[in-house]
Design a protein around this motif. Structure first.
Motif, short mmCIF file in Angstrom:
data_model
loop_
_atom_site.label_atom_id
_atom_site.label_comp_id
_atom_site.label_asym_id
_atom_site.label_seq_id
_atom_site.Cartn_x
_atom_site.Cartn_y
_atom_site.Cartn_z
N ALA A 190 0.82 -1.21 0.00
CA ALA A 190 0.00 0.00 0.00
C ALA A 190 0.85 1.26 0.00
N LEU A 191 2.05 1.19 0.59
CA LEU A 191 2.89 2.37 0.75
C LEU A 191 3.86 2.59 -0.40
N VAL A 192 4.01 1.61 -1.29
CA VAL A 192 5.08 1.65 -2.28
C VAL A 192 4.94 2.84 -3.24
N ASN A 193 3.72 3.32 -3.43
CA ASN A 193 3.51 4.48 -4.30
C ASN A 193 3.38 5.79 -3.52
N SER A 194 3.73 5.77 -2.23
CA SER A 194 3.62 6.96 -1.37
C SER A 194 2.22 7.58 -1.48
N PRO A 195 1.19 6.83 -1.07
CA PRO A 195 -0.18 7.32 -1.23
C PRO A 195 -0.49 8.52 -0.33
N ALA A 196 -1.43 9.31 -0.75
CA ALA A 196 -1.90 10.43 0.07
C ALA A 196 -2.97 9.98 1.05
N LEU A 197 -3.70 8.92 0.69
CA LEU A 197 -4.76 8.37 1.53
C LEU A 197 -4.51 6.88 1.72
N LEU A 198 -4.50 6.43 2.98
CA LEU A 198 -4.30 5.02 3.28
C LEU A 198 -5.57 4.49 3.95
N ILE A 199 -6.18 3.49 3.32
CA ILE A 199 -7.40 2.88 3.84
C ILE A 199 -7.06 1.51 4.40
N LEU A 200 -7.43 1.27 5.65
CA LEU A 200 -7.17 0.00 6.31
C LEU A 200 -8.51 -0.62 6.70
N ASP A 201 -8.83 -1.77 6.12
CA ASP A 201 -10.12 -2.41 6.33
C ASP A 201 -9.97 -3.55 7.33
N GLU A 202 -10.31 -3.28 8.60
CA GLU A 202 -10.20 -4.29 9.65
C GLU A 202 -8.85 -5.01 9.54
N PRO A 203 -7.73 -4.28 9.59
CA PRO A 203 -6.43 -4.87 9.22
C PRO A 203 -5.90 -5.91 10.19
N THR A 204 -6.45 -6.00 11.40
CA THR A 204 -5.88 -6.96 12.37
C THR A 204 -6.85 -8.07 12.74
N VAL A 205 -7.91 -8.25 11.97
CA VAL A 205 -8.82 -9.37 12.22
C VAL A 205 -8.06 -10.68 12.05
N GLY A 206 -8.17 -11.56 13.03
CA GLY A 206 -7.51 -12.86 12.95
C GLY A 206 -6.05 -12.85 13.35
N ILE A 207 -5.57 -11.73 13.92
CA ILE A 207 -4.17 -11.62 14.34
C ILE A 207 -4.11 -11.55 15.86
N ASP A 208 -3.09 -12.18 16.46
CA ASP A 208 -3.00 -12.23 17.92
C ASP A 208 -2.80 -10.84 18.50
N ALA A 209 -3.11 -10.69 19.80
CA ALA A 209 -3.14 -9.39 20.46
C ALA A 209 -1.78 -8.69 20.44
N GLU A 210 -0.70 -9.44 20.66
CA GLU A 210 0.63 -8.83 20.68
C GLU A 210 0.99 -8.26 19.31
N THR A 211 0.67 -8.99 18.26
CA THR A 211 0.95 -8.52 16.91
C THR A 211 0.08 -7.32 16.57
N GLN A 212 -1.15 -7.32 17.05
CA GLN A 212 -2.03 -6.16 16.85
C GLN A 212 -1.41 -4.91 17.47
#
Length: 266
Positions: A165-187
């Protein structure tokens, strides 16, 4: 009714997402009714609501995949349906939206971020490949470049998608529930990285989440706008006069080095 609008500001704090009296009906059932909200440059906006509240529908309206039944959606000042500068938007999907059997390496996934909707067949340059290497190094995944994406942990996969998502240096970054299914420490690690990016870079964030509590200390207590069970919470990252851009990959490498210091107490 709260509008969520902020008085016009100077410099870089111009509207990125504008929702003006937006309504959407599906099979005669109102999903969104008369929503007014503006996200400005350098804002961190959280779209919160329970499952079935219409978060995904609103996200599709914002990026122009759906058309509202009433009102208007604008991106960077243009009607969302006519917006063509897709490289200005980075997108990090839910972990469970990805097919783990997809036979792509980490490098190939990050590299796919260089191709916009209308640039599928363009020839990549040496500078493009360098951007990919920089993004992977900044997010600490360069050692995973040759691994298949499906072999990675949930946290590693999300760093790959963030690098893409960052490789094109975006002006707007949209994150759609990005940590669903990931453990609490990683979140915790992922959100710490996101907060660093918001505080130090000229990026506007829209995060979709059902978990308001995780951001309670970072965002305003009261919602800036509401529509049914949907609520927008906002944090403005800089003084309105402070519009100085910084080098994203350099800063993320500094962040990574600091995070790896064993004596560092955050």
């Amino acid at each position: 009714m709260p509008t969520g609008r902020i008085p016009e500001g100077p410099g870089c704090h111009q509207p990125v997402i504008e929702l003006s009296d937006v309504s959407f009906v599906y099979e005669r059932r109102p999903i969104i009714e008369h929503l007014h909200f503006t996200v400005r440059e350098r804002d961190f906006a959280l779209l919160a609501g329970p499952n079935g509240a219409g978060k995904t529908t609103l996200l599709k309206l914002i990026v122009g995949l759906l058309e509202p039944n009433g009102g208007e959606v604008r991106l960077f000042g243009e009607p969302a349906q006519r917006f063509r500068q897709r490289e200005r938007i980075g997108y990090v999907p839910q972990k469970n939206a990805f097919n783990p059997l997809f036979p792509a390496t980490v490098r190939e996934v990050v590299l796919s971020g260089m191709y916009g909707r209308h640039k599928l067949f363009r020839r990549l340059t040496k500078a493009d490949y360098q951007k990919v290497d920089d993004a992977m190094q900044a997010l600490g995944i360069e050692d995973l470049a040759g691994k298949r994406i499906g072999m990675l942990s949930g946290g590693q996969q999300q760093r790959v998608f963030l690098a893409r998502a960052l490789v094109n240096s975006p002006a707007l970054l949209i994150l759609d529930e990005p940590t669903v299914g990931i453990d609490a420490e990683t979140q915790d690690s992922f959100y710490h990285l996101i907060r660093h990016m918001h505080q130090h870079h000229n990026i506007t964030f829209l995060m979709v989440s059902h978990d308001r509590e995780r951001f309670r200390s970072y965002l305003d207590d009261a919602p800036a706008a509401e529509a049914g069970r949907l609520k927008f919470y906002v944090r403005h990252s800089h003084d309105r006069e402070d519009c100085v851009e910084t080098d994203l990959t350099h800063s993320l490498r500094e962040y990574r080095r600091a995070a790896e210091e064993p004596a560092l107490v955050r």
